[in-house]
Scaffold this active site. Structure first.
Site, PDB file in Angstrom:
ATOM      1  CB  THR A 107       0.990  11.264  -0.147  1.00  0.00           C
ATOM      2  OG1 THR A 107      -0.355  10.946   0.169  1.00  0.00           O
ATOM      3  CG2 THR A 107       1.332  10.720  -1.510  1.00  0.00           C
ATOM      4  CB  THR A 184      -1.545   3.672   8.446  1.00  0.00           C
ATOM      5  OG1 THR A 184      -2.652   3.629   7.552  1.00  0.00           O
ATOM      6  CG2 THR A 184      -1.114   5.089   8.692  1.00  0.00           C
ATOM      7  CG  ASP A 185      -3.787  -0.513   5.252  1.00  0.00           C
ATOM      8  OD1 ASP A 185      -4.301   0.281   6.064  1.00  0.00           O
ATOM      9  OD2 ASP A 185      -4.358  -0.924   4.225  1.00  0.00           O
ATOM     10  CE  LYS A 263      -5.025   1.449   9.678  1.00  0.00           C
ATOM     11  NZ  LYS A 263      -4.860   1.636   8.238  1.00  0.00           N
TER      12      LYS A 263
END
Lengths: 445, 634
Positions: A107, A184-185, A263
């Site tokens: 979101t 983001t993962d 990441k």
């Protein structure tokens, strides 16, 4: 909140609610062993105990009431507050660069329902401008929702969907850039996938996410989205990028190349880092600063006619991390399970122990593509330095230079789907197509 | 003041006490709760309000956002980690803190929640890196026994995170230290009570004593803060924040009673005038040109800024009202002044106070003409940069409209003098939503049963046991208990053989005296105090030197006990050294000795103490001097 309308209630809780014809957001008065309680029924964590009903009290606090203590229930007339439509939306500035915003999940802009505590995506253009008013100063945003998934649920066929949709936007010719919002993962996997799927991109495609959800005032979503939009609108280069915070402060957004980013932290807002290169640009105070010392060569913007769309992926690729005690039979199992390629994440310069050699040899002979990357994350592999490396090369393991393991995995999926033979897939793996391999790693502190 | 009767005014005061807990760690991470003396890292953030689904922003949140600028955070290793930086999800709740909140709930006979839910309360003044405060309702209802009155009802008991500490607030940056962020606080809200201010204060005192009796709360300046909800008849509830001391509290209640009644008096006068509320704000004019040639220093200074404007607002029917003072210092004009300061403006003038500040009759006449002011109308002028003046004018319109209702519901801050100043509008209920990072916490019967024995005893019983244990009279026992030094007193009494009465007198009377001289008690940490008494116990320093060391440290002349001892030369003298020093004093005063004999002792003692104070024990000096004198006289 659950999707079936039970509000996360199950077992006794769900039974209790249905027995008394109660649903989420109903106003109720409970007469309990501890006295009267008036409030609104709220959703419940699905993992919690089923012995409680959650109530929002007038003070705004939620509290759990033990079902066993409830003596009687009175349903109160619901005070539904009519949703007031937000009046103060910024007008669309059609004179500004037009940016397509494709939402895939996460979101990036959201609003809270303070009555139920639910967080909902805010993705109409007017809602976006209302949440992040600064966007209206930089671009004319054309938003759409393509997917609504947590990024850990995305699969290679979703990459295909994203690639196809982005290609349509590119071919439309009216967009100055594309921004893709993403959880983001696995954002770095998708960014790498799109880097290979959209060849000769004429405009920037910028992935953007948030490490702090956008329902909190301290979210990094707004600054990242503003940074991504500014870069998509103003930069003179094309390609696939990831836009995220450069540090802990809300001031600089770093632009990473889609194939060279990872990441590297579970929770910090600067979790995304360029590996072995400097970010290609920083966006600060509304302007783009290209990093002149970046080794990455980026093509300038061009016309849409050159775009080559290759959106297919073959997911029969195994990313396998080597560790002391590694069982070589895992390689045999992969062959038996029908995998077409293994990306080995070896130690140091690109090693696995010699007990693996027979299994690797068999795998290569069976037509499997075995590639080597390093679990060190930073740096290049070099398999000619030690015997082990030389032996592995002899077996037919493909060295992937300084390609990062995640990018290598995605690239192997793409190469297998797009190459005519396993041999040509191996060649593709060693070619630099989208800055996934660098010729030199700069000296830095 | 004496003319105001709390009973006639129907004065109601509700206390909300925020008490820091003495837990080792913070509420949602295991960092230390101790204050940092230096900071190692900094980062900057910008907070933005989140919109509710109803399309509305919380008014308090918007108010803060309208003043928003960059917030700079400073973090110290040990007292903050990624959790305070909002870079990592919260850890499990401190079981120690939760236990303390439950014990307080039991002590106040409150109904404890079956399952506790952690909430996020939106606060975007920058004092929380997340933009919200984590808070949970632990119990509701119950009562507090207060001597001489009916038991006072308890509204709610919450456990929450303390906010970051404001270090600096200039026009560019607001700076916070993260060491205090996340320290557990128990918030106890009591039902409103009536009575005279000094009687009402007893309620707060009693609650404070109950909390301290648990020995689970932090002590020292800032460890307890009281918000006070004050209302009078026909008024609205005004929340006053930041009252730290009880004597200040009496003044605040008295001031608010006067202010609120004053505002109601002003409202009555306005109503008599039959002013049409809607007309306020109908006429606003740019009067910058009128002031271009002004000689007023304030005006010219404001106009030096490139985007400066002066806007004038017509306030129909307000002539004589804005400056009207039903009580000294209570007037609408003063409230307007505070309000515009919130928008970082200094230049607000109204017609009731002009001519003044170098603003002339001619300029006033021009403004009146421009606004087409009638005889009964007033005007308000605001000067400064345009983007601040416009919202400030809006706020003034709202405030003038609010004058008809008397007392606006707002949050005010207590000043050290015991007055209150406008802080922000009262927050709405639309600022809470669940903290989804932390699962609900069930409270079991068995857990509560285990805590029953930890409920603090009533104050009288506590004082009685302190008195018996340390052989102190009841007055000293209650003085040390009510002071900030109760815990360190117990430690010193346990670790040393210094008589408890002596420790108490130093930690209460002497320290209070030093503080009355304006000295800073924060320089004296518990560790420092314990160190000083340990040295006394070891014979390294004399009894007299204790206050000297306190004073040196509190004046910030020195940083350590060693430095204090060194700089004041109060190293304890050996017997031989003392003997030599006394012989010299006797020699110098041989005339007196010869003429007065043993009666010279007092004079000699005075001389000796003047030279030797702090270097040797007074009794020791007296004894040795007496011996020497006796020998000499014989």
């Amino acid at each position: 909140m659950s999707k079936d309308g039970s509000g996360g209630y199950r077992g006794h809780g769900l039974e209790f609610l249905s027995k008394h014809s109660l649903s989420i957001a109903d106003s109720v008065e409970f007469d309990t062993e501890d006295g009267h309680i008036i409030g609104v029924i709220m959703p419940r964590y699905e993992s919690g105990s089923d012995e409680f009903i959650v109530i929002k009290l007038k003070s705004g606090y939620n509290t759990g009431i033990k079902i066993a203590k409830i003596k009687s229930i009175t349903k109160l007339p619901g005070k539904d507050i009519a949703p007031t439509v937000t009046a103060s939306t910024s007008p669309e500035r059609r004179d500004l660069p037009k940016i397509a915003l494709i939402s895939t999940g996460g979101t990036i802009a959201s609003k809270i329902d303070y009555r139920t505590g639910g967080v909902h995506a805010a993705l109409s253009a007017s809602e976006l401008y209302a949440s992040v008013p600064e966007l209206a100063d930089h671009a004319w945003i054309d938003p759409e929702v393509l997917l609504s998934e947590y990024s850990e649920n995305l699969k290679p066929h979703h990459w295909t969907m994203i690639a196809n949709r982005a290609a349509e936007k590119v071919k439309a010719g009216s967009y100055r850039g594309i921004v893709v919002s993403h959880g983001t993962d696995t954002m770095h996997y998708t960014a790498a996938a799109i880097s290979f799927a959209l060849q000769n991109l004429p405009i920037p495609v910028v992935f953007v996410g948030a490490q702090r959800s956008s329902d909190r005032p301290s979210s990094d979503a707004a600054l990242n989205l503003i940074g991504a939009t500014i870069f998509a609108a103003k930069s003179e280069v094309a390609g696939v990028f990831v836009a995220m915070h450069a540090g802990l402060s809300d001031d600089i957004v770093a632009m990473h190349v889609g194939t060279r980013v990872r990441k590297n932290h579970t929770s910090r807002r600067d979790a995304f880092e360029s590996i072995d290169v400097t970010p290609v640009a920083l966006v600060t105070n509304g302007s783009v600063e290209m990093q002149q010392d970046s080794e990455i060569r980026l093509p300038p913007r061009s016309s849409a006619t050159g775009l080559k769309l290759k959106p297919d992926f073959d997911d029969r690729v195994l990313l396998l991390k080597y560790y002391p005690g590694f069982d070589p039979r895992l390689i045999d199992h992969a062959v038996a399970a029908g995998y077409r390629s293994i990306i080995l994440e070896g130690t140091g310069l690109g090693h696995v122990n010699k007990e693996c050699f027979p299994a690797l040899k068999k795998a290569v002979e069976s037509g499997m593509m075995i590639c080597m990357t390093s679990q060190c994350i930073w740096g290049r592999i070099r398999m000619t330095v030690y015997d082990t490396g030389r032996d592995l090369l002899g077996i037919g393991v493909i060295p992937l230079s300084d390609m990062i393991s995640e990018t290598a995995t995605v690239k192997a999926m793409w190469a297998l789907a797009n190459a005519t033979s396993i041999e040509s897939a191996k060649e593709i793996m060693q070619e630099n197509l989208a800055n996934e391999i660098s010729s030199s790693i700069p000296i830095s502190d | 003041m004496t003319s105001l009767d709390p009973a006639t005014l129907d004065l109601k005061v509700g206390f909300e006490i925020h008490q820091q807990l003495a837990t080792k760690s913070k509420l949602f991470c295991r960092c230390s709760s101790k204050e940092a003396d230096k900071y190692d890292n900094r980062f900057v953030r910008k907070l933005r309000p989140t919109r509710s689904e109803l399309g509305s922003f919380d008014p308090a949140a918007m108010f803060e956002f309208s003043k928003m600028r960059t917030v700079e955070y400073h973090a110290a290793c040990g007292s903050s980690c990624l959790v305070e930086a909002d870079e990592e999800p919260p850890h499990d709740i401190s079981s120690d803190a939760l236990e303390t909140a439950l014990i307080f709930s039991l002590a106040l006979n409150s109904k404890i929640m079956d399952e506790i839910h952690v909430m996020r309360k939106i606060v975007i003044d920058g004092s929380n890196t997340t933009g919200f405060q984590r808070t949970m309702l632990v119990a509701t209802g119950g009562y507090l026994d207060v001597a001489g009155r009916k038991p006072v009802g308890v509204q709610s008991i919450c456990l929450e995170e303390d906010a970051a500490k404001l270090i600096d607030d200039d026009k560019q940056f607001r700076k916070y230290g993260l060491d205090r962020l996340g320290v557990p606080l128990v918030e106890i809200a009591l039902e409103p009570v009536t009575g005279k201010p000094d009687e009402i204060v007893q309620v707060a005192l009693t609650l404070g004593r109950l909390l301290r009796a648990s020995k689970r709360v932090a002590r020292g300046l800032g460890s307890i803060r009281q918000d006070v909800n004050i209302s009078v008849q026909n008024g609205a509830v005004v929340e006053v924040k930041g009252v730290q001391q009880l004597d200040q509290l009496v003044k605040v209640i008295e001031y608010e009673m006067k202010r609120q009644h004053g505002l109601i008096t002003i409202a009555d006068r306005l109503k008599q005038r039959k002013v049409a509320v809607d007309q306020i704000g109908e006429r606003i004019d740019d009067v910058t040109d009128i002031f271009r040639e002004a000689h007023s220093k304030i005006v010219t200074k404001i106009l030096d800024a490139p985007d400066a404007v002066f806007l004038a607002l017509r306030a129909p029917g307000f002539s004589g009202i804005i400056g009207f003072e039903p009580y000294p210092g209570i007037r609408i004009g003063k409230e307007l002044g505070r309000m515009v300061r919130f928008y970082e403006l200094d230049g607000v003038f109204h017609s009731d106070e002009l001519p003044n500040y170098g603003i002339t009759d001619k300029e006033i006449t021009n403004v009146k003409q421009k606004l087409q002011l009638g005889d009964k109308d007033a005007f308000v002028i605001v000067g400064g940069s345009k983007d601040r003046v416009e919202p400030a004018i809006d706020a003034i319109i709202q405030r003038l409209k609010g004058a008809f209702a008397g007392v606006p519901a707002e949050t005010r801050a207590a000043t050290i003098e015991g007055e209150t100043v406008f802080l922000r509008p009262r927050p709405g209920a639309a600022r809470m939503y669940p903290e989804t990072d932390i699962s609900p916490i069930p409270v079991t019967e068995s857990k509560l049963a285990g805590l029953a024995s930890k409920v603090p005893k009533p104050w009288d019983a506590v004082i009685d046991s302190i008195s018996k244990k340390y052989n102190l009279n009841l007055k000293l026992a209650s003085q040390i208990f009510d002071s900030n030094y109760h815990m360190v007193f117990e430690k010193i009494a346990a670790d040393t053989s210094v008589p408890p009465t002596f420790i108490v007198s130093k930690l209460t009377e002497d320290l209070v005296n030093l503080q009355r001289q304006g000295l800073d008690p924060s320089a004296l940490t518990d560790d420092t105090i314990a160190d000083i008494f340990a040295r006394l116990d070891a014979g390294l320093i004399s009894k007299e030197s204790i206050v000297v060391i306190f004073e040196k440290l509190m004046k910030n002349e020195v940083r350590t006990v060693d430095e204090a001892i060194k700089s004041s030369g109060i190293i304890s003298m050996s017997r031989e050294e003392l003997s030599i020093a006394l012989d010299r004093i006797i020699d110098e005063n041989m005339g007196t000795v010869k003429s007065k004999g043993m009666d010279a002792l007092n004079t000699l003692m005075g001389r000796a103490m003047a030279v030797l104070r702090g270097k040797a024990d007074g009794q020791k000096i007296n004894g040795m001097l007496k011996d020497k004198l006796e020998k000499l006289v014989k």
